[in-house]
Design an enzyme around this catalytic site. Structure first.
Site, PDB file in Angstrom:
ATOM      1  N   GLY A  93       0.807  -1.282   0.022  1.00 60.12           N
ATOM      2  CA  GLY A  93       0.115  -0.026   0.101  1.00 60.12           C
ATOM      3  C   GLY A  93       0.815   1.222   0.029  1.00 60.12           C
ATOM      4  O   GLY A  93       2.249   1.178   0.017  1.00 60.12           O
ATOM      5  N   GLY A  95       2.548   3.624   1.485  1.00 55.19           N
ATOM      6  CA  GLY A  95       3.261   3.495   2.803  1.00 55.19           C
ATOM      7  C   GLY A  95       3.732   5.265   3.185  1.00 55.19           C
ATOM      8  O   GLY A  95       3.969   5.477   4.063  1.00 55.19           O
ATOM      9  N   ARG A  96       3.903   5.801   2.203  1.00 51.82           N
ATOM     10  CA  ARG A  96       4.166   7.217   2.205  1.00 51.82           C
ATOM     11  C   ARG A  96       3.802   8.056   0.997  1.00 51.82           C
ATOM     12  O   ARG A  96       4.460   9.235   0.934  1.00 51.82           O
ATOM     13  CB  ARG A  96       5.872   7.218   2.165  1.00 51.82           C
ATOM     14  N   ASP A 254       4.457  -4.449  -7.353  1.00 55.54           N
ATOM     15  CA  ASP A 254       3.579  -3.350  -6.803  1.00 55.54           C
ATOM     16  C   ASP A 254       4.049  -2.224  -7.501  1.00 55.54           C
ATOM     17  O   ASP A 254       3.471  -0.825  -7.110  1.00 55.54           O
ATOM     18  CB  ASP A 254       3.644  -3.439  -5.240  1.00 55.54           C
ATOM     19  N   ASN A 255       5.042  -2.265  -8.289  1.00 59.62           N
ATOM     20  CA  ASN A 255       5.921  -1.098  -9.099  1.00 59.62           C
ATOM     21  C   ASN A 255       5.270  -1.133 -10.364  1.00 59.62           C
ATOM     22  O   ASN A 255       6.036  -0.497 -11.218  1.00 59.62           O
ATOM     23  CB  ASN A 255       7.242  -1.165  -8.626  1.00 59.62           C
ATOM     24  N   ASP A 264       7.499   4.512  -9.966  1.00 60.92           N
ATOM     25  CA  ASP A 264       7.706   4.422  -8.627  1.00 60.92           C
ATOM     26  C   ASP A 264       9.544   3.965  -9.146  1.00 60.92           C
ATOM     27  O   ASP A 264      10.165   2.944  -8.706  1.00 60.92           O
ATOM     28  CB  ASP A 264       7.606   2.981  -8.110  1.00 60.92           C
TER      29      ASP A 264
HETATM   30  P1  AMP Z   1       9.050   0.409  -3.241  1.00 63.63           P
HETATM   31  O1  AMP Z   1       9.511  -1.031  -3.660  1.00 63.63           O
HETATM   32  O2  AMP Z   1      10.090   1.275  -2.793  1.00 63.63           O
HETATM   33  O3  AMP Z   1       8.175   1.127  -4.213  1.00 63.63           O
HETATM   34  O4  AMP Z   1       8.293   0.292  -2.044  1.00 63.63           O
HETATM   35  C1  AMP Z   1       7.718  -0.817  -1.307  1.00 63.63           C
HETATM   36  C2  AMP Z   1       6.676  -0.629  -0.394  1.00 63.63           C
HETATM   37  O5  AMP Z   1       7.313  -0.019   0.839  1.00 63.63           O
HETATM   38  C3  AMP Z   1       5.588   0.321  -0.739  1.00 63.63           C
HETATM   39  O6  AMP Z   1       4.353  -0.196   0.087  1.00 63.63           O
HETATM   40  C4  AMP Z   1       6.039   1.916  -0.162  1.00 63.63           C
HETATM   41  O7  AMP Z   1       5.022   2.563   0.184  1.00 63.63           O
HETATM   42  C5  AMP Z   1       6.661   1.157   1.124  1.00 63.63           C
HETATM   43  N1  AMP Z   1       7.707   2.131   1.692  1.00 63.63           N
HETATM   44  C6  AMP Z   1       8.955   2.184   1.078  1.00 63.63           C
HETATM   45  N2  AMP Z   1       9.587   3.145   1.908  1.00 63.63           N
HETATM   46  C7  AMP Z   1       8.946   3.456   2.830  1.00 63.63           C
HETATM   47  C8  AMP Z   1       9.036   4.526   3.929  1.00 63.63           C
HETATM   48  N3  AMP Z   1      10.015   5.162   4.329  1.00 63.63           N
HETATM   49  N4  AMP Z   1       7.802   4.667   4.942  1.00 63.63           N
HETATM   50  C9  AMP Z   1       6.663   3.925   4.563  1.00 63.63           C
HETATM   51  N5  AMP Z   1       6.639   2.914   3.535  1.00 63.63           N
HETATM   52  C10 AMP Z   1       7.557   2.997   2.778  1.00 63.63           C
HETATM   53 MG    MG Z   2       6.340   1.048  -4.823  1.00 65.07          MG
END
Ligand code: AMP
Ligand code: MG
Length: 491
Positions: A93, A95-96, A254-255, A264
């Site tokens: 989801g 997350g930020r 998810d990306n 992403d």
């Molecule tokens: P990503 O592969 O970088 O697109 O992120 C994978 C998951 O981790 C996604 O659900 C992001 O929202 C979450 N995420 C990555 N970095 C953070 C962060 N610093 N705080 C909260 N959620 C994060």
């Molecule tokens: Mg992502």
């Protein structure tokens, strides 16, 4: 002159919020202390009818930092799940990231999302923040990819703050405002199918079809048609990535955008010394997302989407037929792009062998991917004297000469005109790409509050195909210090 709307007055809708509440959580961004402007993209502002100059005003900076929201915003964070590095990861989801809403543009709706805007119910172990380093990288690469003509989310602006954020070391926080017609991902569908929630799955698929793929509604099996169309777009996107040497680095489901756009941005890279096995993401120890693997991973991800959509498609052969479009779509797009990169106006027997021999040559000599194609347009079809700049890309000059004579013969076979071919090739082979070292220089200056280099690099990357004599150094090979640069998932 004020030509656009101020960001606080943007006519925002929030179409995503029309989905049932189980799809998202409404929430406000978390304020960021004393935010300052780092960078703005004029073309991205123009896309949504914003007055770019007005973004420098405090009111706008407060919105970009999440300290205030536009009058019509209905902020929310969305839930999704996904496969990370080939393994089911369960719920992820936003997350930020916080969606502010969407604005109507001449090219359809554009969603505005703040990335790094604080904790959400989906933050898991994360802090909800993004650091300046990764925010500048996402900003620059989004706009660079758009200028290269590759489907991508856009980035309007980056704001920073002195607030510390803990990564390998303490860095500072930043927020990127990014934009895409939607940020719905393959993992948004996997979320509902793995929970055995066919109703929600259908609601999401119908929403995506009606809003983004309305032409598919009349198809006999619209869900199979959706899978086929996303598969085709994803295959073509992979071909486009390969054609400029772009490596995403984290092709988790998810990306992967349901629109076939690049989204992403994390530990991405552009190929420099050519190596098909190159891994741009330091955290990817197995090399799952290496340059050479990207096309097959794109296909794998479409299978994951197909699996998720199966309860709606209802017939395995229909899903299989949709997924079978991947290989031909990828091959056809690669063929078109490579032909253009080589300046070939026609298709002939033996072209595939010529291209394969070229990649072997690049691989064996580790020639710089961008410089090779850019200088290739200087080769003369009717003059066997080699172009020295081009020849210098290769350690094995004789091997290059041998390939060059095949290439020359091929050009002569279609009576290629040197001058016209150079114009055509330079329009598809960029001179300027976001090399890691260029990003690094801009980032280090920005970390010292000098934002001029981010702006200058952005302006160079916004015209990647133009000769820019004043910016020649931005086309240079990486300096020695850059060989130590490592980009990891930490962002
Ligand atoms: P990503 O592969 O970088 O697109 O992120 C994978 C998951 O981790 C996604 O659900 C992001 O929202 C979450 N995420 C990555 N970095 C953070 C962060 N610093 N705080 C909260 N959620 C994060
Ligand atoms: Mg992502």
């Amino acid at each position: 002159m004020n030509t656009g709307t101020a960001i606080n007055k943007l006519p925002l809708d929030n179409s995503f919020a029309s989905l049932p509440p189980s799809f998202y959580t409404r929430l406000m961004p978390t304020p960021l202390p004393a935010p300052y402007m780092v960078a703005v993209s004029g073309p991205a502002a123009a896309l949504i009818g914003l007055d770019a100059a007005a973004l420098a005003e405090q009111q706008a900076i407060d919105i970009l930092a999440g300290n205030a929201i536009p009058e019509q915003a209905k902020p929310l964070s969305a839930v999704y799940s996904g496969h990370q590095f080939g393994v089911w990861a369960g719920q992820l989801g936003d997350g930020r990231a916080i969606l502010l809403g969407d604005v109507a543009t001449q090219r359809g709706p554009m969603e505005l999302q703040l990335k790094g805007a604080g904790l959400t119910p989906y933050s898991r172990m994360g802090d909800g923040r993004a650091v300046l380093r990764s925010s500048i990288r996402e900003f620059l690469c989004s706009e660079a990819m758009a200028a290269l003509g590759i489907p991508t989310s856009r980035a309007l602006a980056v704001v920073g703050s002195d607030q510390g954020v803990m990564r390998e070391t303490v860095e500072t926080a930043a927020v990127v405002l990014r934009m895409a017609p939607t940020f719905i991902r393959f993992g948004s569908f996997e979320h509902w199918s793995t929970r055995d929630k066919p109703e929600e799955l259908k609601i999401l698929a119908d929403y995506v079809i009606d809003r983004y793929y309305p032409a598919l509604r009349v198809e006999e099996n619209p869900y199979a048609a959706l899978l086929a169309e996303v598969t085709r777009r994803t295959a073509e996107l992979m071909a486009q990535w390969q054609s400029v040497g772009f490596m995403h680095g984290v092709m988790n489901t998810d990306n992967m955008s349901i629109l076939g756009e690049t989204i992403d941005y994390g530990p991405f890279g552009f190929m420099e010394a050519f190596d098909s096995g190159h891994i741009c993401n330091h955290s990817d120890q197995q090399g799952r997302y290496s340059y050479g693997n990207q096309p097959q991973i794109g296909h794998w991800n479409c299978y994951a989407l197909g699996q998720a959509l199966l309860p709606l498609i209802n017939e395995i052969p229909a899903a299989q037929a949709a997924l079978d479009q991947y290989q031909p779509a990828f091959a056809a797009k690669v063929d078109t792009l490579l032909r253009a990169k080589l300046g070939l106006a026609t298709a002939r027997d033996g072209d595939r062998e010529l291209m394969d021999a070229m990649f072997t040559l690049l691989q064996e000599n580790h020639a710089d991917f961008t410089q090779f194609f850019r200088t290739l347009s200087n080769l003369k079809a009717y003059d066997d004297a080699p172009d020295e700049d081009l020849r210098d890309e290769f350690i094995n000059r004789e091997a290059f000469d041998a390939w060059a004579s095949l290439y020359r013969a091929r050009l002569r076979a279609e009576n290629s005109d040197d001058a016209a071919r150079k114009v055509a090739m330079d329009a598809v082979n960029p001179k300027y790409v976001l090399r890691n070292y260029l990003a690094q220089i801009a980032i280090e200056k920005a970390q010292n509050k000098d934002f001029t280099e981010v702006a200058r690099l952005l302006s160079v990357l916004q015209r990647p195909f133009d000769e820019q004599p004043e910016n020649e150094k931005y086309a240079a090979l990486p300096p020695d210090w850059a060989s130590h640069l490592e980009v990891s998932c930490s962002s």
